[in-house]
Design a protein around this motif. Structure first.
Motif, PDB file in Angstrom:
ATOM      1  N   ARG A 125      35.296  44.831  38.209  1.00  0.00           N
ATOM      2  CA  ARG A 125      36.421  45.739  37.976  1.00  0.00           C
ATOM      3  C   ARG A 125      37.689  45.227  38.651  1.00  0.00           C
ATOM      4  N   GLY A 126      38.776  45.960  38.413  1.00  0.00           N
ATOM      5  CA  GLY A 126      40.017  45.712  39.133  1.00  0.00           C
ATOM      6  C   GLY A 126      40.809  44.513  38.630  1.00  0.00           C
ATOM      7  N   GLU A 127      41.795  44.132  39.429  1.00  0.00           N
ATOM      8  CA  GLU A 127      42.687  43.042  39.061  1.00  0.00           C
ATOM      9  C   GLU A 127      41.957  41.702  38.971  1.00  0.00           C
ATOM     10  N   ALA A 128      40.929  41.534  39.805  1.00  0.00           N
ATOM     11  CA  ALA A 128      40.174  40.278  39.755  1.00  0.00           C
ATOM     12  C   ALA A 128      39.522  40.096  38.393  1.00  0.00           C
ATOM     13  N   LYS A 129      38.985  41.186  37.838  1.00  0.00           N
ATOM     14  CA  LYS A 129      38.358  41.091  36.525  1.00  0.00           C
ATOM     15  C   LYS A 129      39.414  40.889  35.438  1.00  0.00           C
ATOM     16  N   ARG A 130      40.506  41.625  35.530  1.00  0.00           N
ATOM     17  CA  ARG A 130      41.558  41.489  34.519  1.00  0.00           C
ATOM     18  C   ARG A 130      42.074  40.055  34.479  1.00  0.00           C
ATOM     19  N   SER A 131      42.272  39.464  35.648  1.00  0.00           N
ATOM     20  CA  SER A 131      42.724  38.085  35.720  1.00  0.00           C
ATOM     21  C   SER A 131      41.678  37.138  35.134  1.00  0.00           C
ATOM     22  N   GLN A 132      40.405  37.392  35.429  1.00  0.00           N
ATOM     23  CA  GLN A 132      39.330  36.561  34.878  1.00  0.00           C
ATOM     24  C   GLN A 132      39.303  36.649  33.352  1.00  0.00           C
TER      25      GLN A 132
END
Length: 280
Positions: A142-149
């Protein structure tokens, strides 16, 4: 003499996919290193292979360090050890790497016993060409880390194979749509080789709509997202833009990107504003 480690693939759902060699290795091994006791016991009972508490070594999560030491002691004592995970081929997003690395560093014989894998099962029926691809295992949760991935996967110049859970698959597809990848081809496999096996193919937006119309989504997914058709120079600029966005204004980013890449300044500014909207 030291023993031998067998890295044994088992079935991912349908027990008929378990190879005769895998069964023989499991039957002859004096120790079995496993991902979880409960799943290992079910497997051994199904195969009518006798076992006791001392013959099973758990490698999962917090037990992996202690389990690795147990496996190495058994190998040093001359035992044959079979390494299995809950389903499929070990070490593909599963525990066991520390054991295998140690056996190689110590010169202990390490033998693969190949078999079923959800990765190769999906690849074998994929309508998306996979002569070259990358595999990243389970997506971030979840979160920004996932969005970036997910943004990086969408920008990749080769198809990407990934694992995702039923609880998060819709959020993943919706994020790709939000990032501008709604028209990209995606191929999902659900519950492969099991009773409710399903293959879903189409655009990200189409597959998302199919799953959204269900009362609930069950099972683990393995999927492949098709590669980006955006030019390399644009992808290189995008990577730089993403790094600069949190720190620099769009006009300044466009000037920097135009100076260090082959992208014209007006195109760099347009990409900057598009990426800022996608990633916000």
């Amino acid at each position: 003499m030291t023993g031998r480690l067998f890295v044994v693939a088992i079935h991912i759902g349908n027990t008929e996919d378990l190879t005769a060699r895998s069964v023989r290795i499991l039957r002859n091994a004096s120790r079995i290193a496993c991902e979880s006791l409960s799943r290992a016991k079910i497997l051994l009972k199904h195969l009518d292979i006798p076992f006791n508490k001392s013959s099973l070594i758990v490698l999962k999560d917090v037990h992996e360090d202690a389990g690795t030491s147990q496996v190495l002691r058994a190998l040093d004592a001359g035992h044959e050890v079979a390494l299995v995970v809950d389903a499929g081929t070990p070490l593909i997003s599963d525990p066991g790497f520390r054991v295998v690395r140690e056996t190689h560093s110590r010169g202990i014989a390490t033998t693969p016993v190949p078999g079923a894998s959800s990765l190769t099962a999906l690849a074998s029926v994929s309508p998306i060409p996979l002569n070259t691809f990358k595999f990243i295992g389970f997506l971030r949760s979840r979160g920004e880390a996932k969005r970036s991935q997910l943004a990086d996967i969408g920008d990749s110049q080769v198809p990407t194979i990934f694992f995702e859970t039923s609880k998060r698959v819709l959020a993943t597809l919706r994020t790709w749509i939000d990032l501008g990848f709604g028209n990209r081809e995606v191929f999902l496999g659900r519950e492969l080789t099991k009773t409710h096996e399903e293959l879903l193919y189409g655009s990200v937006a189409d597959v998302c709509r199919k799953l959204e119309n269900r009362p609930q989504v069950l099972g683990e997914f393995v999927g492949v997202l098709a590669e980006s058709t955006v030019e390399i120079k644009t992808l290189e600029a995008d990577s730089l833009i993403r790094e600069l966005l949190p720190h620099v204004k769009p006009a300044q980013i466009a000037r920097i990107v135009a100076n260090v890449t082959s992208l014209p300044r007006d195109e760099a500014y347009l990409r900057t504003t598009e990426l800022r909207e996608r990633l916000s």
